[in-house]
Design an enzyme around this catalytic site. Structure first.
Site, PDB file in Angstrom:
ATOM      1  N   CYS A 142      -1.703  -2.545  -5.842  1.00  0.00           N
ATOM      2  CA  CYS A 142      -1.358  -3.853  -5.277  1.00  0.00           C
ATOM      3  C   CYS A 142      -2.498  -4.521  -4.523  1.00  0.00           C
ATOM      4  CB  CYS A 142      -0.129  -3.746  -4.390  1.00  0.00           C
ATOM      5  SG  CYS A 142      -0.323  -2.715  -2.906  1.00  0.00           S
ATOM      6  N   HIS A 187       2.960  -3.121   0.904  1.00  0.00           N
ATOM      7  CA  HIS A 187       2.679  -3.872  -0.318  1.00  0.00           C
ATOM      8  C   HIS A 187       1.789  -5.058   0.065  1.00  0.00           C
ATOM      9  CE1 HIS A 187       2.924  -5.422  -4.273  1.00  0.00           C
ATOM     10  NE2 HIS A 187       3.759  -6.411  -4.013  1.00  0.00           N
ATOM     11  N   ASP A 226       2.623 -13.177  -5.917  1.00  0.00           N
ATOM     12  CA  ASP A 226       2.416 -11.733  -6.071  1.00  0.00           C
ATOM     13  C   ASP A 226       1.927 -11.446  -7.485  1.00  0.00           C
ATOM     14  OD1 ASP A 226       2.450  -8.991  -6.002  1.00  0.00           O
ATOM     15  OD2 ASP A 226       4.439  -8.832  -5.099  1.00  0.00           O
TER      16      ASP A 226
END
Length: 246
Positions: A109, A164, A188
Site C-alpha cells: 500500500c 493502510h 486509493d
C-alpha cells in the site's frame, strides 16, 4: 512542490510503534512525466478526459495497479524489488517506462501511495499520502466490519489492517454541483477493491467522509468504513463490538 517526504507506517502487526520512511517523489524528473503520459496513452484516455482532474485522478488509481504488482504474502518468486526495498517513485516509473510498459514488481500500500503522489504532482495535481491506523476493510459495503462472522450464510472477508496508506488530492468537484465538496479528496490505488468493475477508488470528498454525507461519487462507503465503521468480532460463542484505536 516538495520532492522528498515521509510515508508513515506501523512496525509489525502486534506493535503500536509508528515510524516514518523517507520517500523520494522526484516528480520533476522528465522521465517521470513521460512514464505518466505513456500510461495514459495505454489507457486510451482522450485529451478531453485529461482536462478533468476528477477523471484523471480516478484513472491514476487504476493505472498505478497496472504499473506496480502487489504482493502481500512475501511470494517473491519472480525477479523484482521487495516492497520494503523501494525508497522512491522515480526508479519505479522509469523501470515501467523504459521497459515499454512492463509491470514493476513488487508493491504494497505505501509503495502504491508513494508512486501515486508522484504521478499526481507530475501533472500539477496537489497530492499527499495519508496513513490510517486500524483501517477497516468492509468488503460487503454494510459499514460494519464483520470479522470472523458468518453473514448471510457466508464467512465474511472483512478485516482490520494494522495500517493502510492511500492518497489525498486537492481539486474542485464540479461534477457534484456543490462547492462544499471542493478541497481534499480521498483516493486509493491499492488494487484490492473493484469499483465499476475495475480496481480503482475515489475521488471522494474528505468532507463527505468526515460528515458521512453519502453522495453517489465515488466509493464513499468503502472509504468511510476504513475510518468510521463499527467492528464486530465473533469468538465462537458471542459477538463482541470492539473499539478500534491506536
Amino acid at each position: 512542490m516538495n520532492e522528498v517526504g515521509i510515508l508513515y507506517k506501523r512496525a509489525g502487526r502486534r506493535t503500536k510503534k509508528i515510524f516514518g520512511q523517507t520517500w523520494f517523489y522526484k516528480q520533476f524528473d522528465p522521465h517521470v512525466l513521460n512514464a505518466v503520459m505513456f500510461a495514459l496513452d495505454e489507457r486510451n484516455m482522450s485529451f478531453a478526459e485529461r482536462a478533468d482532474p476528477v477523471l484523471v485522478s480516478r484513472a491514476f488509481t487504476l493505472m498505478v495497479g497496472e504499473i506496480l504488482e502487489g504482493e502481500w504474502n512475501q511470494n517473491y518468486t519472480l525477479p523484482g524489488t521487495k516492497p520494503f526495498a523501494w525508497t522512491g517513485s522515480e526508479a519505479i516509473l522509469k523501470e515501467y517506462f523504459f521497459s515499454g510498459g512492463e509491470t514493476v514488481r513488487y508493491s504494497q500500500c505505501w509503495v502504491f501511495a508513494g508512486a501515486l503522489t508522484t504521478m499526481y504532482r507530475s501533472v500539477g495535481i496537489a497530492s499527499r499520502p495519508v496513513t490510517c491506523y486500524a483501517a477497516g476493510q468492509d468488503f460487503d459495503g454494510n459499514l460494519i466490519i464483520d470479522k470472523d462472522r458468518i453473514v448471510n450464510g457466508v464467512m465474511s472477508d472483512d478485516s482490520v489492517w494494522n495500517y493502510h496508506v492511500w492518497n489525498q488530492c486537492w481539486m474542485k468537484r464540479r461534477d457534484l454541483n456543490n462547492s462544499m465538496f471542493d478541497g481534499w479528496q480521498e483516493l486509493d490505488g491499492t488494487p484490492l477493491h473493484r469499483s465499476n468493475g475495475e480496481y480503482q477508488m475515489g475521488p471522494t470528498s474528505f468532507k463527505q467522509v468526515k460528515r458521512g454525507v453519502f453522495v453517489n461519487k465515488y466509493d464513499l462507503r468503502h472509504l468511510y468504513s476504513e475510518v468510521n465503521s463499527d467492528y464486530f468480532k465473533y469468538d465462537g460463542n458471542r459477538v463482541t463490538k470492539i473499539n478500534r484505536n491506536l
